[in-house]
Design an enzyme around this catalytic site. Structure first.
Site, PDB file in Angstrom:
ATOM      1  N   SER A  16      -0.099  -1.308   6.400  1.00  0.00           N
ATOM      2  CA  SER A  16      -0.105  -0.890   7.811  1.00  0.00           C
ATOM      3  C   SER A  16       1.210  -0.198   8.194  1.00  0.00           C
ATOM      4  O   SER A  16       1.205   0.731   9.008  1.00  0.00           O
ATOM      5  CB  SER A  16      -0.410  -2.072   8.736  1.00  0.00           C
ATOM      6  OG  SER A  16       0.671  -2.956   8.809  1.00  0.00           O
ATOM      7  N   HIS A 113      11.747  -5.762   6.892  1.00  0.00           N
ATOM      8  CA  HIS A 113      11.633  -7.203   6.658  1.00  0.00           C
ATOM      9  C   HIS A 113      11.215  -7.882   7.965  1.00  0.00           C
ATOM     10  O   HIS A 113      11.797  -7.600   9.021  1.00  0.00           O
ATOM     11  CB  HIS A 113      12.964  -7.768   6.167  1.00  0.00           C
ATOM     12  CG  HIS A 113      12.879  -9.221   5.872  1.00  0.00           C
ATOM     13  ND1 HIS A 113      12.296  -9.705   4.716  1.00  0.00           N
ATOM     14  CD2 HIS A 113      13.267 -10.297   6.587  1.00  0.00           C
ATOM     15  CE1 HIS A 113      12.335 -11.031   4.738  1.00  0.00           C
ATOM     16  NE2 HIS A 113      12.911 -11.418   5.868  1.00  0.00           N
TER      17      HIS A 113
HETATM   18  C1  GAR Z   1       5.070  -6.479   6.753  1.00  0.00           C
HETATM   19  O1  GAR Z   1       5.090  -7.448   7.753  1.00  0.00           O
HETATM   20  C2  GAR Z   1       6.451  -6.309   6.139  1.00  0.00           C
HETATM   21  O2  GAR Z   1       7.485  -6.464   7.068  1.00  0.00           O
HETATM   22  C3  GAR Z   1       6.467  -7.428   5.138  1.00  0.00           C
HETATM   23  O3  GAR Z   1       5.175  -7.447   4.589  1.00  0.00           O
HETATM   24  C4  GAR Z   1       4.242  -6.960   5.557  1.00  0.00           C
HETATM   25  C5  GAR Z   1       3.469  -5.836   4.920  1.00  0.00           C
HETATM   26  O4  GAR Z   1       2.433  -5.423   5.747  1.00  0.00           O
HETATM   27  N1  GAR Z   1       7.457  -7.228   4.142  1.00  0.00           N
HETATM   28  C6  GAR Z   1       8.088  -8.210   3.522  1.00  0.00           C
HETATM   29  O5  GAR Z   1       7.846  -9.377   3.713  1.00  0.00           O
HETATM   30  C7  GAR Z   1       9.124  -7.739   2.519  1.00  0.00           C
HETATM   31  N2  GAR Z   1       9.858  -8.864   2.033  1.00  0.00           N
HETATM   32  P1  GAR Z   1       1.795  -3.979   5.589  1.00  0.00           P
HETATM   33  O6  GAR Z   1       1.372  -3.849   4.111  1.00  0.00           O
HETATM   34  O7  GAR Z   1       0.620  -4.006   6.492  1.00  0.00           O
HETATM   35  O8  GAR Z   1       2.818  -2.972   5.967  1.00  0.00           O
END
Ligand code: GAR
Length: 195
Positions: A16, A113
């Site tokens: 996302s 993060h």
């Molecule tokens: C997001 O919330 C991002 O901040 C987090 O994973 C999610 C990915 O969502 N990242 C971490 O935890 C990195 N350590 P997405 O695939 O929908 O962007």
């Protein structure tokens, strides 16, 4: 026409944040274009979304490398260099990087993060925030350095924590800010780098 810096987005899952960056990059006056979306997981749902956007995608399955993390990153780096990207954006890329890739992209690799670093590095940040009883939570964009979630902070966005919040409530509230903060911070980062 504004000059567009070619970037790569690295993902492991639904993508996302990748989507938010793709949408920003589609604007004519945005200073970046997505030249590549790469995943360590061949079946990451975000890869399909990127393909539908007509973006070049690639995957380097970490499972094929056993414990040799650096060999995995050497192959990733080869693709990044071949594609000619200038900046790498980690967007839900869920592998801890070795100093090899971090050093190669020093000062040119950003991460998002889901906490107000230095609070709650690592995984399960929303659960940790609830457990700690904080009143404010949020997300951070930072430069990637060898220490996990430790690099210089470029931007943060805060959200309130309400009494009856679940980890999912909090994740959702933070995610809205992530989608706004990442494109905004990347644009500023590129513009400042150019001047
Ligand atoms: C997001 O919330 C991002 O901040 C987090 O994973 C999610 C990915 O969502 N990242 C971490 O935890 C990195 N350590 P997405 O695939 O929908 O962007």
């Amino acid at each position: 026409m504004v000059e567009k810096t070619p970037i790569a987005i690295l993902i492991s899952g639904r993508g996302s944040n990748m989507m938010a960056l793709l949408e920003a990059c589609a604007q004519p006056d945005y200073p970046a274009r997505v030249a590549l979306v790469l995943s360590n997981k061949p079946d990451a749902p975000g890869l399909d979304i990127a393909r539908k956007f007509g973006i070049e995608t690639s995957f380097v399955d970490h499972k094929s490398y056993g414990r040799d993390r650096e060999a995995h990153e050497r192959d990733i780096n080869q693709i990044l260099e071949k594609t000619g990207v200038k900046i790498v954006c980690l967007a839900g890329y869920m592998r801890v990087l070795t100093p090899y890739l971090v050093t190669k992209w020093s000062g040119r690799m950003l991460n998002i993060h889901p906490s107000l670093l230095p609070a709650f590095p690592g995984l399960h940040t929303h659960e940790a925030a609830l457990k700690a009883g904080v009143k404010e939570h949020g997300c951070t964009i930072h430069l990637v350095t060898p220490g996990v979630d430790e690099g210089p902070i470029l931007a943060q966005a805060k959200v309130p924590v309400f009494e009856n919040d679940t980890a999912d409530d909090l994740a959702q509230r933070v995610l809205v800010q992530e989608h706004r903060l990442y494109p905004e911070t990347l644009a500023r980062f590129i513009t400042e780098k150019r001047s």
